[in-house]
Scaffold this motif. Sequence first.
Motif, short mmCIF file in Angstrom:
data_model
loop_
_atom_site.label_atom_id
_atom_site.label_comp_id
_atom_site.label_asym_id
_atom_site.label_seq_id
_atom_site.Cartn_x
_atom_site.Cartn_y
_atom_site.Cartn_z
N ALA A 277 -24.38 -41.11 -33.52
CA ALA A 277 -23.60 -39.92 -33.20
C ALA A 277 -23.46 -39.02 -34.43
O ALA A 277 -23.57 -37.79 -34.33
CB ALA A 277 -22.22 -40.31 -32.67
N SER A 278 -23.25 -39.62 -35.60
CA SER A 278 -23.14 -38.83 -36.83
C SER A 278 -24.45 -38.16 -37.17
O SER A 278 -24.49 -36.99 -37.57
CB SER A 278 -22.69 -39.73 -37.98
N ALA A 279 -25.55 -38.90 -37.03
CA ALA A 279 -26.86 -38.34 -37.36
C ALA A 279 -27.22 -37.19 -36.44
O ALA A 279 -27.72 -36.14 -36.88
CB ALA A 279 -27.93 -39.43 -37.29
N VAL A 280 -26.96 -37.37 -35.16
CA VAL A 280 -27.32 -36.33 -34.19
C VAL A 280 -26.42 -35.11 -34.36
O VAL A 280 -26.90 -33.96 -34.40
CB VAL A 280 -27.22 -36.88 -32.75
N THR A 281 -25.11 -35.32 -34.46
CA THR A 281 -24.17 -34.21 -34.59
C THR A 281 -24.42 -33.41 -35.86
O THR A 281 -24.38 -32.17 -35.85
CB THR A 281 -22.73 -34.74 -34.58
N GLY A 282 -24.66 -34.11 -36.99
CA GLY A 282 -24.86 -33.43 -38.26
C GLY A 282 -26.29 -33.08 -38.56
O GLY A 282 -26.58 -32.50 -39.62
N ASP A 283 -27.21 -33.41 -37.65
CA ASP A 283 -28.64 -33.17 -37.84
C ASP A 283 -29.11 -33.78 -39.17
O ASP A 283 -29.82 -33.16 -39.95
CB ASP A 283 -28.95 -31.67 -37.81
N PHE A 284 -28.72 -35.04 -39.39
CA PHE A 284 -29.15 -35.76 -40.59
C PHE A 284 -30.41 -36.56 -40.29
O PHE A 284 -30.54 -37.16 -39.22
CB PHE A 284 -28.05 -36.72 -41.06
N ASP A 285 -31.31 -36.58 -41.26
CA ASP A 285 -32.50 -37.43 -41.15
C ASP A 285 -32.21 -38.84 -41.63
O ASP A 285 -32.93 -39.78 -41.27
CB ASP A 285 -33.65 -36.83 -41.98
N LEU A 286 -31.19 -38.98 -42.44
CA LEU A 286 -30.82 -40.30 -42.95
C LEU A 286 -29.30 -40.35 -43.08
O LEU A 286 -28.70 -39.47 -43.70
CB LEU A 286 -31.49 -40.55 -44.31
N VAL A 287 -28.70 -41.36 -42.49
CA VAL A 287 -27.28 -41.62 -42.62
C VAL A 287 -27.12 -43.05 -43.10
O VAL A 287 -27.61 -43.99 -42.47
CB VAL A 287 -26.52 -41.42 -41.29
N SER A 288 -26.46 -43.22 -44.23
CA SER A 288 -26.32 -44.55 -44.83
C SER A 288 -24.87 -44.83 -45.15
O SER A 288 -24.13 -43.93 -45.57
CB SER A 288 -27.17 -44.64 -46.11
N GLN A 289 -24.48 -46.07 -44.95
CA GLN A 289 -23.13 -46.51 -45.29
C GLN A 289 -23.20 -47.62 -46.34
O GLN A 289 -23.98 -48.57 -46.19
CB GLN A 289 -22.38 -47.01 -44.06
N MET A 290 -22.39 -47.50 -47.37
CA MET A 290 -22.26 -48.55 -48.37
C MET A 290 -21.41 -49.67 -47.78
O MET A 290 -20.20 -49.53 -47.64
CB MET A 290 -21.62 -48.00 -49.64
N ALA A 291 -22.06 -50.76 -47.37
CA ALA A 291 -21.33 -51.86 -46.74
C ALA A 291 -20.24 -52.38 -47.67
O ALA A 291 -20.41 -52.41 -48.89
CB ALA A 291 -22.30 -52.98 -46.37
N ARG A 292 -19.15 -52.79 -47.09
CA ARG A 292 -18.06 -53.36 -47.88
C ARG A 292 -18.44 -54.78 -48.29
O ARG A 292 -18.64 -55.65 -47.44
CB ARG A 292 -16.76 -53.38 -47.07
N LEU A 293 -18.58 -54.99 -49.60
CA LEU A 293 -18.99 -56.29 -50.11
C LEU A 293 -17.81 -57.26 -50.12
O LEU A 293 -16.65 -56.85 -50.11
CB LEU A 293 -19.56 -56.14 -51.52
N ARG A 294 -18.12 -58.54 -50.17
CA ARG A 294 -17.08 -59.55 -50.15
C ARG A 294 -16.32 -59.59 -51.48
O ARG A 294 -16.93 -59.49 -52.55
CB ARG A 294 -17.70 -60.93 -49.90
N VAL A 295 -15.00 -59.71 -51.41
CA VAL A 295 -14.17 -59.82 -52.61
C VAL A 295 -13.14 -60.92 -52.39
O VAL A 295 -11.99 -60.65 -52.04
CB VAL A 295 -13.48 -58.48 -52.99
#
Length: 390
Positions: A155-173
């Motif tokens: 939904a974010s990629a389509v709405t914002g017309d992004f070719d790449l959408v990436s999320q920095m996964a939350r690492l274990r702490v």
Amino acid sequence: MSALVWTAVGSLAAWLWLLLGQGFFWRTDLRLPPRGEPESWPSVCVVVPARDEAAVLSESLPSLLAQEYPGRAEVFLVDDGSSDGTGELARELGRRHGGLPLTVGSPGEPPAGWTGKLWAVRHGIGLARAREPEYLLLTDADIAHAPDSLRELVASAVTGDFDLVSQMARLRVESVWERLVVPAFVYFFAQLYPFRWIAGKGSRTAAAAGGCVLLRASAAERARIPDAIGQAVIDDVALARAVKGSGGHIWLGLAERVDSVRPYPRLHDLWRMVSRSAYAQLRHNPLLLAGTVAGLAVVYLVPPVALVVGLVTGAHPAAAAGGLAWLLMTATYLPMLRYYGQPLALGPLLPFTALMYLFMTVDSAVQHYRGRGAAWKGRTYARPDAAPGP
């Protein structure tokens, strides 16, 4: 004015610049961009490279199979020469959990000029292309996704017309060392690649987080992904650079419900994670290494040293400049600690963590010149192509 005073003032000036002039890198409020409901949901193929991931696959793969996605989607897990039964476990999990269709493949050993992960990604994308997907989700085998993760990414990629959408996964702490090192790892990454600059079409800054990358299939073909980056050790940054360099619109931010389930209980585990690619980030350049070491020392180590030495020797200007620089450093680190749910009392310890990263970077160079390069899971890449800078 003494050399200590000048150095402390220089460190303070650096922190004033970082506070205001480096894309507000320290802010942690950048989540998925505004999104609406697409008129029709594009088809997606999920590609998961996996090498010796049996220990974490039971937590991560079911989360992908359980995605609540309104369009057509399926999962391709590529067993990259595992010796722990990763492929067999993946098939068993697919039978047990159902959900999205699962295909398990294996590409064989990578040829010269390829890292194992990117050779596996190439194989997975090749399998996926037979389905003619509009998007590819590249995600690591240690990443667990909330049930609506794929839906929100698309939904974010389509709405914002992004070719790449990436999320920095939350690492274990959870372990002591994870609490000290992991938030700083993300903090340093954001400092080097300010997230707010990445989405700017006129900006040259490009980066992604390899654990969660939604990529438009046509953009991947235009950028020749992954063939154009087959030897890159820091593959996520190289991928983002290739997509943006070919005219793509990219976005990177912090995740809320995309989590890494891989544990790093010992300092050795975290040390290896950082040192295997740190010198590649510096393009295997001794001058860049020397500059990085000097920069880390001036920016992170001088403030507490100047404060303590200044107070002991009566050099009050040095103590004042060092103390203010340390205060600014701590203030910029607190949002990341809050994001990771860690005690704010860890903030003043950032110089100690930075010192560890300095040693990790030097160790990365030492291993490179010993011919061990980016050693990871039984493979060594002695002289990989360096990832491009921001």
